[in-house]
Design an enzyme around this catalytic site. Sequence first.
Site, PDB file in Angstrom:
ATOM      1  N   LEU A 101       0.863  -1.167   0.000  1.00  0.00           N
ATOM      2  CA  LEU A 101       0.000   0.000   0.000  1.00  0.00           C
ATOM      3  C   LEU A 101       0.904   1.221   0.000  1.00  0.00           C
ATOM      4  O   LEU A 101       1.967   1.215   0.634  1.00  0.00           O
ATOM      5  CB  LEU A 101      -0.898   0.029   1.245  1.00  0.00           C
ATOM      6  CG  LEU A 101      -1.991  -1.053   1.349  1.00  0.00           C
ATOM      7  CD1 LEU A 101      -2.716  -0.929   2.680  1.00  0.00           C
ATOM      8  CD2 LEU A 101      -2.968  -0.956   0.196  1.00  0.00           C
ATOM      9  N   ASP A 102       0.496   2.279  -0.707  1.00  0.00           N
ATOM     10  CA  ASP A 102       1.293   3.503  -0.730  1.00  0.00           C
ATOM     11  C   ASP A 102       1.469   4.039   0.685  1.00  0.00           C
ATOM     12  O   ASP A 102       0.667   3.745   1.580  1.00  0.00           O
ATOM     13  CB  ASP A 102       0.616   4.569  -1.593  1.00  0.00           C
ATOM     14  CG  ASP A 102       0.555   4.173  -3.061  1.00  0.00           C
ATOM     15  OD1 ASP A 102       1.388   3.343  -3.485  1.00  0.00           O
ATOM     16  OD2 ASP A 102      -0.325   4.683  -3.771  1.00  0.00           O
ATOM     17  N   ILE A 103       2.482   4.837   0.883  1.00  0.00           N
ATOM     18  CA  ILE A 103       2.810   5.319   2.222  1.00  0.00           C
ATOM     19  C   ILE A 103       1.657   6.082   2.863  1.00  0.00           C
ATOM     20  O   ILE A 103       1.449   6.020   4.082  1.00  0.00           O
ATOM     21  CB  ILE A 103       4.095   6.197   2.192  1.00  0.00           C
ATOM     22  CG1 ILE A 103       4.541   6.517   3.616  1.00  0.00           C
ATOM     23  CG2 ILE A 103       3.890   7.445   1.359  1.00  0.00           C
ATOM     24  CD1 ILE A 103       5.917   7.149   3.696  1.00  0.00           C
TER      25      ILE A 103
END
Length: 239
Positions: A101-103
């Site tokens: 998942l993106d930051i």
Amino acid sequence: MRLDKLLAHSGYGTRKEVKSYIRQGLVSVNGNIIKKDDYHVDQHLDKIMIDGEYVNYEEYVYYMLNKPAGYVSATTDNRYPTVVELIDDYYRDDLFPIGRLDIDTEGLLILSNDGKLSHELLSPKKHCPKIYYARVKGIVDENDIELFMKGIQLEDFTCQSSILKIININNGISEVTVEIYEGKFHQIKRMFLSLGKEVLYLKRLQMNNLKLDENLKIGQYRRLTDEELNRLKNQSVIQ
């Protein structure tokens, strides 16, 4: 497996600490006291006890994490904290996130040391569905739904058909869910951006047939239940 390694991996202390326990005669294998820390055991067959307590060695572990923003989906990183660092009851160094998942994206993330399951869930051939909740700046309409269904064309690739559903629209902000079968870098954000809309918030709700536990607060985690794991494995194999 070496006896000291098995005990350390089972949470009984560091390698140095468990070596001391072994040499003190606190560890037995099949009823026999073992004082050699490099003694090899069969983790599946041998009955191992430490200070009168049976050792339950787990070859594979599976966690559900409600990922917070600010953490990267990696095992190590030089700039940001990693999701692995949130799992504080695991004593080995082989844990990794299944997928990413993106930051700044929150929500469901599976962490495990099971490479086979990771492959089953992430292989493009498996078409593993992933469902996200998003708040989008702009008015999402039926035309956007059709474009998502056809497959959004980005600069470097064409997205697979995806399912966009509108939950609510208020003050120029659209609440939606998106079901995709890929996991390209910033994919959902780029899909909306190509339509002139900005994703303000993104959270993964479901991966394959596993839904995020609503009782898990941001940053919290728990072990997968046997029932959840069986459904996840069975569906990943069937697809």
